[in-house]
Design a protein around this motif. Structure first.
Motif, PDB file in Angstrom:
ATOM      1  N   ASP A   1     -12.904  52.818 -96.502  1.00 54.32           N
ATOM      2  CA  ASP A   1     -12.930  53.283 -95.111  1.00 54.32           C
ATOM      3  C   ASP A   1     -12.177  54.597 -94.990  1.00 54.32           C
ATOM      4  OD1 ASP A   1     -14.176  50.872 -94.216  1.00 54.32           O
ATOM      5  OD2 ASP A   1     -12.213  49.896 -94.164  1.00 54.32           O
ATOM      6  N   ILE A   2     -12.767  55.558 -94.290  1.00 57.91           N
ATOM      7  CA  ILE A   2     -12.059  56.809 -94.018  1.00 57.91           C
ATOM      8  C   ILE A   2     -11.132  56.549 -92.842  1.00 57.91           C
ATOM      9  CG2 ILE A   2     -12.260  59.209 -93.278  1.00 57.91           C
ATOM     10  CD1 ILE A   2     -14.922  59.334 -94.767  1.00 57.91           C
ATOM     11  N   LEU A   3      -9.836  56.635 -93.100  1.00 56.69           N
ATOM     12  CA  LEU A   3      -8.830  56.359 -92.074  1.00 56.69           C
ATOM     13  C   LEU A   3      -8.650  57.552 -91.145  1.00 56.69           C
ATOM     14  CD1 LEU A   3      -6.161  54.683 -94.372  1.00 56.69           C
ATOM     15  CD2 LEU A   3      -7.938  53.559 -93.002  1.00 56.69           C
ATOM     16  N   GLY A   4      -8.855  58.736 -91.664  1.00 57.71           N
ATOM     17  CA  GLY A   4      -8.682  59.958 -90.894  1.00 57.71           C
ATOM     18  C   GLY A   4      -8.503  61.135 -91.829  1.00 57.71           C
ATOM     19  N   LYS A   5      -8.033  62.225 -91.279  1.00 55.79           N
ATOM     20  CA  LYS A   5      -7.846  63.450 -92.050  1.00 55.79           C
ATOM     21  C   LYS A   5      -6.425  63.966 -91.861  1.00 55.79           C
ATOM     22  CE  LYS A   5     -12.577  65.150 -91.646  1.00 55.79           C
ATOM     23  NZ  LYS A   5     -12.941  65.240 -93.035  1.00 55.79           N
ATOM     24  N   ILE A   6      -5.906  64.567 -92.911  1.00 60.19           N
ATOM     25  CA  ILE A   6      -4.663  65.324 -92.799  1.00 60.19           C
ATOM     26  C   ILE A   6      -5.077  66.776 -92.613  1.00 60.19           C
ATOM     27  CG2 ILE A   6      -2.642  66.171 -94.036  1.00 60.19           C
ATOM     28  CD1 ILE A   6      -2.375  63.426 -95.319  1.00 60.19           C
ATOM     29  N   LYS A   7      -4.559  67.357 -91.539  1.00 65.28           N
ATOM     30  CA  LYS A   7      -4.896  68.738 -91.187  1.00 65.28           C
ATOM     31  C   LYS A   7      -3.605  69.542 -91.050  1.00 65.28           C
ATOM     32  CE  LYS A   7      -8.957  67.287 -88.570  1.00 65.28           C
ATOM     33  NZ  LYS A   7      -9.678  67.402 -87.295  1.00 65.28           N
ATOM     34  N   PHE A   8      -3.759  70.843 -90.993  1.00 64.76           N
ATOM     35  CA  PHE A   8      -2.614  71.738 -90.844  1.00 64.76           C
ATOM     36  C   PHE A   8      -2.662  72.381 -89.471  1.00 64.76           C
ATOM     37  CE2 PHE A   8      -0.557  75.925 -91.368  1.00 64.76           C
ATOM     38  CZ  PHE A   8       0.706  75.484 -91.727  1.00 64.76           C
ATOM     39  N   ASP A   9      -1.542  72.363 -88.759  1.00 63.88           N
ATOM     40  CA  ASP A   9      -1.422  73.014 -87.459  1.00 63.88           C
ATOM     41  C   ASP A   9      -0.619  74.298 -87.644  1.00 63.88           C
ATOM     42  OD1 ASP A   9      -1.042  73.822 -84.843  1.00 63.88           O
ATOM     43  OD2 ASP A   9      -0.130  71.950 -84.174  1.00 63.88           O
TER      44      ASP A   9
ATOM     45  N   ALA B   1       2.711  54.278 -94.617  1.00 66.11           N
ATOM     46  CA  ALA B   1       3.812  54.825 -95.410  1.00 66.11           C
ATOM     47  C   ALA B   1       3.306  55.852 -96.416  1.00 66.11           C
ATOM     48  CB  ALA B   1       4.563  53.704 -96.125  1.00 66.11           C
ATOM     49  N   SER B   2       2.154  55.574 -97.026  1.00 63.29           N
ATOM     50  CA  SER B   2       1.572  56.488 -97.995  1.00 63.29           C
ATOM     51  C   SER B   2       1.159  57.804 -97.325  1.00 63.29           C
ATOM     52  CB  SER B   2       0.360  55.823 -98.660  1.00 63.29           C
ATOM     53  OG  SER B   2      -0.203  56.646 -99.626  1.00 63.29           O
ATOM     54  N   ILE B   3       0.591  57.702 -96.134  1.00 64.46           N
ATOM     55  CA  ILE B   3       0.189  58.900 -95.386  1.00 64.46           C
ATOM     56  C   ILE B   3       1.430  59.694 -94.978  1.00 64.46           C
ATOM     57  CG2 ILE B   3      -0.867  59.705 -93.235  1.00 64.46           C
ATOM     58  CD1 ILE B   3      -2.837  57.274 -93.557  1.00 64.46           C
ATOM     59  N   ALA B   4       2.456  59.009 -94.498  1.00 67.20           N
ATOM     60  CA  ALA B   4       3.698  59.698 -94.105  1.00 67.20           C
ATOM     61  C   ALA B   4       4.340  60.404 -95.292  1.00 67.20           C
ATOM     62  CB  ALA B   4       4.675  58.692 -93.487  1.00 67.20           C
ATOM     63  N   GLU B   5       4.300  59.757 -96.459  1.00 67.21           N
ATOM     64  CA  GLU B   5       4.850  60.373 -97.665  1.00 67.21           C
ATOM     65  C   GLU B   5       4.069  61.629 -98.036  1.00 67.21           C
ATOM     66  OE1 GLU B   5       5.257  59.367-102.411  1.00 67.21           O
ATOM     67  OE2 GLU B   5       5.132  57.695-101.004  1.00 67.21           O
ATOM     68  N   ARG B   6       2.738  61.572 -97.930  1.00 67.77           N
ATOM     69  CA  ARG B   6       1.918  62.744 -98.252  1.00 67.77           C
ATOM     70  C   ARG B   6       2.180  63.862 -97.251  1.00 67.77           C
ATOM     71  NH1 ARG B   6      -1.951  64.296-102.175  1.00 67.77           N
ATOM     72  NH2 ARG B   6      -0.998  62.436-103.066  1.00 67.77           N
ATOM     73  N   LEU B   7       2.295  63.539 -95.971  1.00 68.13           N
ATOM     74  CA  LEU B   7       2.596  64.559 -94.961  1.00 68.13           C
ATOM     75  C   LEU B   7       3.921  65.255 -95.271  1.00 68.13           C
ATOM     76  CD1 LEU B   7       1.540  62.675 -91.712  1.00 68.13           C
ATOM     77  CD2 LEU B   7       0.476  64.740 -92.634  1.00 68.13           C
ATOM     78  N   ALA B   8       4.937  64.477 -95.589  1.00 69.42           N
ATOM     79  CA  ALA B   8       6.244  65.053 -95.924  1.00 69.42           C
ATOM     80  C   ALA B   8       6.148  65.919 -97.170  1.00 69.42           C
ATOM     81  CB  ALA B   8       7.273  63.948 -96.125  1.00 69.42           C
TER      82      ALA B   8
ATOM     83  N   THR C   1       2.524  75.097 -85.396  1.00 64.41           N
ATOM     84  CA  THR C   1       3.804  74.420 -85.665  1.00 64.41           C
ATOM     85  C   THR C   1       4.203  74.510 -87.128  1.00 64.41           C
ATOM     86  OG1 THR C   1       2.737  72.294 -86.097  1.00 64.41           O
ATOM     87  CG2 THR C   1       3.415  72.745 -83.819  1.00 64.41           C
ATOM     88  N   ASP C   2       3.304  75.025 -87.972  1.00 61.23           N
ATOM     89  CA  ASP C   2       3.544  75.123 -89.415  1.00 61.23           C
ATOM     90  C   ASP C   2       3.749  73.743 -90.048  1.00 61.23           C
ATOM     91  OD1 ASP C   2       3.191  77.419 -90.811  1.00 61.23           O
ATOM     92  OD2 ASP C   2       5.317  77.829 -91.106  1.00 61.23           O
ATOM     93  N   LYS C   3       3.082  72.725 -89.507  1.00 61.81           N
ATOM     94  CA  LYS C   3       3.216  71.352 -89.996  1.00 61.81           C
ATOM     95  C   LYS C   3       1.847  70.725 -90.217  1.00 61.81           C
ATOM     96  CE  LYS C   3       7.743  70.733 -89.361  1.00 61.81           C
ATOM     97  NZ  LYS C   3       8.657  70.505 -90.407  1.00 61.81           N
ATOM     98  N   HIS C   4       1.794  69.780 -91.122  1.00 62.81           N
ATOM     99  CA  HIS C   4       0.598  68.975 -91.331  1.00 62.81           C
ATOM    100  C   HIS C   4       0.671  67.755 -90.426  1.00 62.81           C
ATOM    101  CE1 HIS C   4       0.765  71.380 -95.000  1.00 62.81           C
ATOM    102  NE2 HIS C   4      -0.547  71.214 -95.050  1.00 62.81           N
ATOM    103  N   PHE C   5      -0.494  67.232 -90.021  1.00 64.18           N
ATOM    104  CA  PHE C   5      -0.523  66.050 -89.176  1.00 64.18           C
ATOM    105  C   PHE C   5      -1.710  65.174 -89.554  1.00 64.18           C
ATOM    106  CE2 PHE C   5      -3.215  69.127 -87.111  1.00 64.18           C
ATOM    107  CZ  PHE C   5      -4.242  68.392 -86.540  1.00 64.18           C
TER     108      PHE C   5
END
Length: 72
Positions: free
Chosen positions: A19-27, A50-57, A30-34
């Motif tokens: 399942d595609i949960l969503g996408k990580i994109k760059f804003d 937790a895995s998504i949060a770790e990748r974002l960080a 704000t110079d941040k990924h979300f």
């Protein structure tokens, strides 16, 4: 476990069920990924969150990058 698959300048987040949960994109403002969820009806496990949060960080710190795609 979440797979992170690069699509253009975004990462698709795919769970072990495919399942595609969503996408990580760059804003750039704000110079941040979300994380942008694909569908609010898809349940995301705590482990996947937790895995998504770790990748974002990791993306924001420079530990990870999103590979650029060459369309030529």
């Amino acid at each position: 476990m979440v797979l992170f698959w690069p699509i253009q300048q975004e990462l698709d987040c795919i769970n072990t069920n495919g399942d595609i949960l969503g996408k990580i994109k760059f804003d750039a403002s704000t110079d941040k990924h979300f994380f942008d969820p694909a569908d609010e009806s898809i349940s995301i496990s705590d482990e996947d969150k937790a895995s998504i949060a770790e990748r974002l960080a990791g993306l924001d710190s420079g530990k990870h990058t999103i590979p650029m795609q060459d369309d030529d």
